[in-house]
Design a protein around this motif. Structure first.
Motif, PDB file in Angstrom:
ATOM      1  N   LEU A  93      45.224  48.096  41.529  1.00 25.47           N
ATOM      2  CA  LEU A  93      46.065  47.055  41.349  1.00 25.47           C
ATOM      3  C   LEU A  93      46.171  45.955  42.745  1.00 25.47           C
ATOM      4  N   ILE A  94      45.959  46.144  44.280  1.00 28.82           N
ATOM      5  CA  ILE A  94      45.516  45.174  45.457  1.00 28.82           C
ATOM      6  C   ILE A  94      43.849  44.175  43.904  1.00 28.82           C
ATOM      7  N   VAL A  95      43.051  44.776  43.903  1.00 28.95           N
ATOM      8  CA  VAL A  95      41.568  44.163  43.937  1.00 28.95           C
ATOM      9  C   VAL A  95      41.564  43.271  42.753  1.00 28.95           C
ATOM     10  N   VAL A  96      42.231  43.665  41.766  1.00 32.35           N
ATOM     11  CA  VAL A  96      43.057  42.964  40.709  1.00 32.35           C
ATOM     12  C   VAL A  96      43.747  41.487  41.009  1.00 32.35           C
ATOM     13  N   THR A  97      44.580  42.192  41.458  1.00 35.96           N
ATOM     14  CA  THR A  97      46.187  41.485  41.692  1.00 35.96           C
ATOM     15  C   THR A  97      45.774  40.334  42.943  1.00 35.96           C
ATOM     16  N   ILE A  98      44.959  40.492  44.202  1.00 34.95           N
ATOM     17  CA  ILE A  98      44.786  39.542  44.845  1.00 34.95           C
ATOM     18  C   ILE A  98      42.755  39.374  45.519  1.00 34.95           C
ATOM     19  N   GLY A  99      42.481  40.468  45.629  1.00 37.04           N
ATOM     20  CA  GLY A  99      40.833  39.953  45.490  1.00 37.04           C
ATOM     21  C   GLY A  99      40.462  41.093  46.658  1.00 37.04           C
TER      22      GLY A  99
END
Length: 329
Positions: free
Chosen positions: A248-254
């Protein structure tokens, strides 16, 4: 001092520690909402000013909420991995989980470029789960499980996966798209492209429900089985939570490193290693840490902005070195 007085003293210390963390979270959340290039007034927002309301609802509030969820989620993922592996130097960034997520993003760009964000999250989740499961399988086959050997294996495997991702990115001319995932950045967060992070909140609830089981699972398969715990099932649940939250975090934020590594260690130095008792404190401190780093990145060269992953890498590395020296002493 009798046992009742000792327990009361511990409870008071816990209460003040948690209250301090909550106050810090509120203070830095307020500063995050107030910081920005565009003029913004809380009084205007509360009184219904259209310009202030638009800025708050479209940009400031989504960014602050995404920072809080990201910091809490990464800290929680790191705490789970450290508990399951019984190693304080394991986290999504040292176990290669984030590198596997980036490989999933690369594949989604190549084969599912027109799909929605949820499709990318699911593909990154599946690949990161497989990669994390491979990491755990390798750990079971390593005879010498030194505190530094375990994360070293994860980082070596992560570098191999990162090289494979870079190879495909160069081959299919998507290196710029992939590079954008290498550094976490909150500057593009606005209303409509961050709400998927809310799916991480149920992960926090499940982690709290399985806290004691994760702690027992970290003591070893034979010990956990002797206590009637389904060790493999509990470990799999923990890996699913870590992989899904990281995706979730990598796809949305990086990609953001060090948060899942240093925050659980800092909390354990003050509060011990009881996962259920430290989960909330770890999540709050992780959110405060990312808020502080984001504020530094937004104000250091104002009105321009430094990616939060750069600030976190600098500060996180210094904190990690300090933790290493303290543990060595």
């Amino acid at each position: 001092m009798n046992r009742q007085q000792v327990n009361r003293h511990k409870y008071l210390n816990l209460s003040w520690f948690r209250i301090t963390l909550i106050l810090l979270l509120l203070i830095f959340s307020f500063l995050s909402l107030s910081t920005g290039v565009q003029n913004f007034s809380f009084l205007g927002f509360l009184t219904g000013n259209s310009d202030d309301s638009f800025i708050a609802l479209v940009s400031r509030i989504p960014r602050t909420l995404s920072i809080i969820i990201t910091g809490a989620g990464l800290s929680m993922a790191g705490l789970i991995m450290q508990t399951i592996t019984n190693n304080k130097f394991v986290s999504p960034s040292t176990a290669g989980t984030m590198e596997w997520c980036r490989l999933g993003v690369c594949i989604s760009i190549l084969f599912a470029a027109g799909r929605n964000t949820m499709s990318k999250v699911l593909l990154a989740f599946v690949i990161s789960l497989l990669g994390t499961f491979l990491f755990m399988t390798l750990l079971q086959r390593i005879k010498l499980k030194n505190a530094f050997i375990v994360p070293l294996v994860g980082m070596m495997m992560g570098n191999v996966v990162s090289a494979i991702t870079t190879f495909f990115a160069y081959k299919y001319d998507i290196i710029q798209n992939i590079s954008s995932w290498l550094q976490g950045n909150f500057s593009l967060i606005i209303k409509g492209n961050y709400e998927i992070l809310y799916l991480g909140i149920p992960c926090l609830i499940i982690t709290y429900l399985y806290a004691h089981k994760f702690t027992i699972a970290g003591m070893g398969e034979s010990f956990a089985t002797s206590l009637g715990l389904k060790h493999k099932q509990v470990v799999m649940i923990g890996l699913v939570i870590v992989a899904f939250m990281t995706s979730l975090i990598v796809v949305t934020i990086g990609s953001i490193s060090f948060v899942g590594l240093i925050i659980p260690n800092l909390i354990s130095m003050f509060r011990g290693d009881n996962l259920k008792g430290t989960l909330l404190d770890t999540s709050i401190l992780g959110a405060v840490f990312v808020l502080v780093c984001d504020l530094i990145g937004r104000t250091l060269i104002y009105p321009y902005e430094i990616n939060v992953s750069v600030v976190i890498s600098v500060i996180g590395s210094l904190v990690f070195v300090a933790i290493l020296f303290k543990k060595h002493r």
